[in-house]
Design an enzyme around this catalytic site. Sequence first.
Site, PDB file in Angstrom:
ATOM      1  N   ASP A 103     -77.529  19.905  47.118  1.00 32.12           N
ATOM      2  CA  ASP A 103     -78.960  19.955  46.832  1.00 32.12           C
ATOM      3  C   ASP A 103     -79.673  18.778  47.500  1.00 32.12           C
ATOM      4  OD1 ASP A 103     -78.462  22.117  45.205  1.00 32.12           O
ATOM      5  OD2 ASP A 103     -78.311  20.905  43.384  1.00 32.12           O
TER       6      ASP A 103
HETATM    7  N1  URA Z   1     -73.660  21.464  42.246  1.00 39.46           N
HETATM    8  C1  URA Z   1     -74.970  21.213  42.113  1.00 39.46           C
HETATM    9  O1  URA Z   1     -75.558  21.512  41.086  1.00 39.46           O
HETATM   10  N2  URA Z   1     -75.615  20.643  43.140  1.00 39.46           N
HETATM   11  C2  URA Z   1     -75.004  20.249  44.277  1.00 39.46           C
HETATM   12  O2  URA Z   1     -75.640  19.690  45.168  1.00 39.46           O
HETATM   13  C3  URA Z   1     -73.627  20.500  44.405  1.00 39.46           C
HETATM   14  C4  URA Z   1     -72.975  21.112  43.373  1.00 39.46           C
END
Ligand code: URA
Length: 245
Positions: A103
């Site tokens: 993310d």
């Molecule tokens: N899980 C998440 O919620 N975000 C990420 O960036 C990676 C795994």
Amino acid sequence: MRLSQILFSQGFGTRRLCAGLIYNGEVSINGELIEDADAEFETEGLEFVVSGKTWPFYEKALILLNKPAGYECSQKPKHHPSVMTLLPGPLRERNVQPVGRLDEDTTGLLLLTDDGSLIHKLTSPKHHVPKIYEAQCKHEVTQEQVARLLAGVELHEPDPAPGKPARKAEQARAEGAEAFDTAAGTHGLRLTLIEGKYHQVKRMVAAVGNRVEALHRPQFGALTLPADLKPGQWTWVSSPSLITP
Ligand code: URA
């Protein structure tokens, strides 16, 4: 391989541009300026210099980036710059892609490659490549939460569209989970996942009644984030066998 072909395969632009770099005296190998675009070189272990910068030859590029917060993994980012902007032109030109996505606000180890079959191998749950995440949670992480994450939880749709019927909940299970202390107390959660569902860590933590406030990935397979690699910096991974030995 011919030198112009070497440069072309490594992302230095069109064949014409690559030949131009060579004729303009921008390319050297083993300290020797090479002005013949047709000169042949063995590519195994080859290093070449273009405009003063040394590049190793890799048939397929495999890159480890220390992803900072504030960058999107998408090629067409919506709100923040793409992680691709952290890479030099030849790697972008080679069309390296993130191996799974982190993310925008997640930091840590992100692999990128132009090897499509490797992306599949490293992201498919069938191949059991563990990814380790460290979450800073809003509330204390309890042993009950840890046990539920290991047993498996239901993930609900992150952003259900208004008026649309809710999609079936997905199941997700952590291969490993442990609480650890942070400055706030026992608010740290280390999770090992072999899948990469959308917002998986955040949704799993929400499913057990806690909330992720910050998320970091220190490890992917057997690779850990090098201590001297600052956020935004990248390095070559010399072989995929370092990830899944
Ligand atoms: N899980 C998440 O919620 N975000 C990420 O960036 C990676 C795994």
